[in-house]
Design a protein around this motif. Sequence first.
Motif, PDB file in Angstrom:
ATOM      1  N   ASP A 111       0.812  -1.210   0.000  1.00 54.14           N
ATOM      2  CA  ASP A 111       0.000   0.000   0.000  1.00 54.14           C
ATOM      3  C   ASP A 111       0.847   1.262   0.000  1.00 54.14           C
ATOM      4  OD1 ASP A 111      -2.272  -1.543  -0.006  1.00 54.14           O
ATOM      5  OD2 ASP A 111      -2.695  -1.309   2.130  1.00 54.14           O
ATOM      6  N   TRP A 112       2.142   1.123   0.319  1.00 52.07           N
ATOM      7  CA  TRP A 112       3.032   2.283   0.330  1.00 52.07           C
ATOM      8  C   TRP A 112       3.625   2.576  -1.052  1.00 52.07           C
ATOM      9  CZ3 TRP A 112       6.500   0.628   5.093  1.00 52.07           C
ATOM     10  CH2 TRP A 112       5.722   0.684   6.266  1.00 52.07           C
ATOM     11  N   LEU A 113       3.436   1.697  -1.998  1.00 54.77           N
ATOM     12  CA  LEU A 113       4.133   1.776  -3.280  1.00 54.77           C
ATOM     13  C   LEU A 113       3.277   2.420  -4.372  1.00 54.77           C
ATOM     14  CD1 LEU A 113       5.694  -1.799  -3.203  1.00 54.77           C
ATOM     15  CD2 LEU A 113       6.901   0.366  -2.808  1.00 54.77           C
ATOM     16  N   VAL A 114       3.951   3.088  -5.290  1.00 49.69           N
ATOM     17  CA  VAL A 114       3.318   3.691  -6.463  1.00 49.69           C
ATOM     18  C   VAL A 114       4.021   3.145  -7.699  1.00 49.69           C
ATOM     19  CG1 VAL A 114       2.883   5.852  -7.712  1.00 49.69           C
ATOM     20  CG2 VAL A 114       2.719   5.803  -5.226  1.00 49.69           C
ATOM     21  N   ALA A 115       3.273   2.888  -8.750  1.00 48.42           N
ATOM     22  CA  ALA A 115       3.870   2.395  -9.989  1.00 48.42           C
ATOM     23  C   ALA A 115       4.719   3.469 -10.645  1.00 48.42           C
ATOM     24  CB  ALA A 115       2.776   1.937 -10.950  1.00 48.42           C
ATOM     25  N   VAL A 116       5.848   3.069 -11.195  1.00 46.39           N
ATOM     26  CA  VAL A 116       6.688   3.985 -11.973  1.00 46.39           C
ATOM     27  C   VAL A 116       5.921   4.368 -13.235  1.00 46.39           C
ATOM     28  CG1 VAL A 116       8.827   4.185 -13.311  1.00 46.39           C
ATOM     29  CG2 VAL A 116       8.837   2.991 -11.093  1.00 46.39           C
ATOM     30  N   TYR A 133       8.898  14.971  -5.715  1.00 45.86           N
ATOM     31  CA  TYR A 133       7.495  14.593  -5.506  1.00 45.86           C
ATOM     32  C   TYR A 133       6.826  15.593  -4.566  1.00 45.86           C
ATOM     33  CZ  TYR A 133       4.423  12.043  -2.150  1.00 45.86           C
ATOM     34  OH  TYR A 133       3.463  11.675  -1.255  1.00 45.86           O
ATOM     35  N   THR A 134       7.557  16.032  -3.539  1.00 42.95           N
ATOM     36  CA  THR A 134       7.031  17.043  -2.622  1.00 42.95           C
ATOM     37  C   THR A 134       6.839  18.370  -3.337  1.00 42.95           C
ATOM     38  OG1 THR A 134       8.150  15.954  -0.760  1.00 42.95           O
ATOM     39  CG2 THR A 134       7.440  18.235  -0.436  1.00 42.95           C
ATOM     40  N   ALA A 135       7.788  18.735  -4.202  1.00 41.55           N
ATOM     41  CA  ALA A 135       7.640  19.969  -4.987  1.00 41.55           C
ATOM     42  C   ALA A 135       6.368  19.926  -5.811  1.00 41.55           C
ATOM     43  CB  ALA A 135       8.858  20.151  -5.889  1.00 41.55           C
ATOM     44  N   MET A 136       6.060  18.769  -6.404  1.00 36.52           N
ATOM     45  CA  MET A 136       4.856  18.652  -7.216  1.00 36.52           C
ATOM     46  C   MET A 136       3.603  18.791  -6.354  1.00 36.52           C
ATOM     47  SD  MET A 136       4.113  18.263 -10.477  1.00 36.52           S
ATOM     48  CE  MET A 136       2.700  19.361 -10.440  1.00 36.52           C
ATOM     49  N   LEU A 137       3.615  18.221  -5.155  1.00 44.44           N
ATOM     50  CA  LEU A 137       2.485  18.405  -4.240  1.00 44.44           C
ATOM     51  C   LEU A 137       2.282  19.882  -3.917  1.00 44.44           C
ATOM     52  CD1 LEU A 137       3.016  15.473  -1.677  1.00 44.44           C
ATOM     53  CD2 LEU A 137       1.260  15.608  -3.460  1.00 44.44           C
ATOM     54  N   CYS A 138       3.385  20.622  -3.769  1.00 44.73           N
ATOM     55  CA  CYS A 138       3.295  22.062  -3.507  1.00 44.73           C
ATOM     56  C   CYS A 138       2.640  22.785  -4.683  1.00 44.73           C
ATOM     57  CB  CYS A 138       4.688  22.644  -3.264  1.00 44.73           C
ATOM     58  SG  CYS A 138       5.474  22.167  -1.717  1.00 44.73           S
ATOM     59  N   ILE A 139       3.059  22.447  -5.881  1.00 40.77           N
ATOM     60  CA  ILE A 139       2.522  23.116  -7.072  1.00 40.77           C
ATOM     61  C   ILE A 139       1.038  22.805  -7.246  1.00 40.77           C
ATOM     62  CG2 ILE A 139       2.661  23.188  -9.596  1.00 40.77           C
ATOM     63  CD1 ILE A 139       5.744  22.699  -9.173  1.00 40.77           C
ATOM     64  N   ILE A 140       0.658  21.567  -7.008  1.00 41.90           N
ATOM     65  CA  ILE A 140      -0.763  21.203  -7.077  1.00 41.90           C
ATOM     66  C   ILE A 140      -1.557  22.003  -6.046  1.00 41.90           C
ATOM     67  CG2 ILE A 140      -2.412  19.331  -6.667  1.00 41.90           C
ATOM     68  CD1 ILE A 140      -0.276  17.408  -7.837  1.00 41.90           C
ATOM     69  N   ALA A 141      -0.986  22.199  -4.861  1.00 41.07           N
ATOM     70  CA  ALA A 141      -1.654  22.979  -3.817  1.00 41.07           C
ATOM     71  C   ALA A 141      -1.861  24.423  -4.263  1.00 41.07           C
ATOM     72  CB  ALA A 141      -0.846  22.935  -2.527  1.00 41.07           C
ATOM     73  N   THR A 278      -4.088   8.330  -3.733  1.00 41.06           N
ATOM     74  CA  THR A 278      -4.657   9.159  -4.794  1.00 41.06           C
ATOM     75  C   THR A 278      -3.793  10.376  -5.066  1.00 41.06           C
ATOM     76  OG1 THR A 278      -6.907   8.453  -4.254  1.00 41.06           O
ATOM     77  CG2 THR A 278      -6.675  10.496  -5.502  1.00 41.06           C
ATOM     78  N   ARG A 279      -3.353  11.048  -3.997  1.00 33.32           N
ATOM     79  CA  ARG A 279      -2.518  12.239  -4.159  1.00 33.32           C
ATOM     80  C   ARG A 279      -1.154  11.864  -4.714  1.00 33.32           C
ATOM     81  NH1 ARG A 279      -1.660  15.402   0.892  1.00 33.32           N
ATOM     82  NH2 ARG A 279      -0.890  16.960  -0.575  1.00 33.32           N
ATOM     83  N   ARG A 280      -0.621  10.725  -4.297  1.00 33.95           N
ATOM     84  CA  ARG A 280       0.696  10.290  -4.798  1.00 33.95           C
ATOM     85  C   ARG A 280       0.636   9.984  -6.286  1.00 33.95           C
ATOM     86  NH1 ARG A 280       4.224   8.298  -0.646  1.00 33.95           N
ATOM     87  NH2 ARG A 280       3.339   8.807   1.378  1.00 33.95           N
TER      88      ARG A 280
END
Length: 328
Positions: A111-116, A133-141, A278-280
């Motif tokens: 459950d911790w994994l995301v597909a490449v 990945y964190t930078a992208m979460l910031c931009i989406i925010a 979902t967010r990942r």
Amino acid sequence: MDRQFRAILIGKTEKGQKLDFVTLSETDLMPGDVTVAVEHSTVNYKDGLAVTGRAPIIRHYPLIPGIDFAGSVVESSHRLIKAGDRVILNGWGVGEGHHGGYAGLARVKGDWLVAVPDTMTTAQTMAIGTAGYTAMLCIIALERQGVRPEDGEILVTGAAGGVGSIAIAVLSKLGFKVAASTGRPEEEPFLKSLGATTIIDRNEFSGPVKALGKMRFAGAVDAVGSTTLANVLSQILPEGTVAACGLAQGMDLPASVAPFILRGVKLIGINSVTASLTRRVEAWSRLAHDLDLAKLKELTSHARLDDVPALAGEIIAGKIRGRVVIDL
């Protein structure tokens, strides 16, 4: 078959942490329903803190550090993951309380994994890493709060680091004008090659904090925290947004409520560690689409597992430019 693999193992002594390069076997791994042959990891700021012992990141000893990795599944009992799948791990306490990515094998919860993403290699995903990945979460925010390219310039602090460099590259491709704040003026050509249009000395954000400063930016991605974040908040345009994801300068926030109640500024906290699947998936899908892989290559260097201790010290000292991929 009990596979053997090389790893970094951090133990606890009376004087602090002790780091060793060791050979382990599968029986040394922690519980999980997916075993991954790790191909690449990276060095994030949190990894630097963990490996150097500069902050109490590691909560279980002995522990394999490394908060992210990418590789191929060698064994799985998870219903949605099968042997041969290419996967990414970011966060979830891996490298803090669960054996992490500085090893040839990792066993974690599926459950911790995301597909490449299909368009990326495992090496490219670790060039992005948890920082990107964190930078992208910031931009989406920022986008979800209605920040648009036509609203004005976006400030990125800690610009030459992992979060900052990926944020600049993505924001630029999305059409935003980007101001890059850095303490390394020699990195101006590098930052402009990523898409920054303005370079700002970080000292402009390190002085005394005014309740309200001159309005300059439509939004910001901040990986620094403390006085820098407080000063940034005071300079955001009305109804602008700051996405905060780091604390390189400190955990305190010597700010006023004035930007929030007089200008409607929004401060959005970014938690990349336990973000939902979902967010990942959204973040990695966006990175595959909105990050120029040619720029990613330019900001990436490669190193070996043996280099991690030295690199950990360098990232804490702010001496690493862009991203470093650790090739397992």
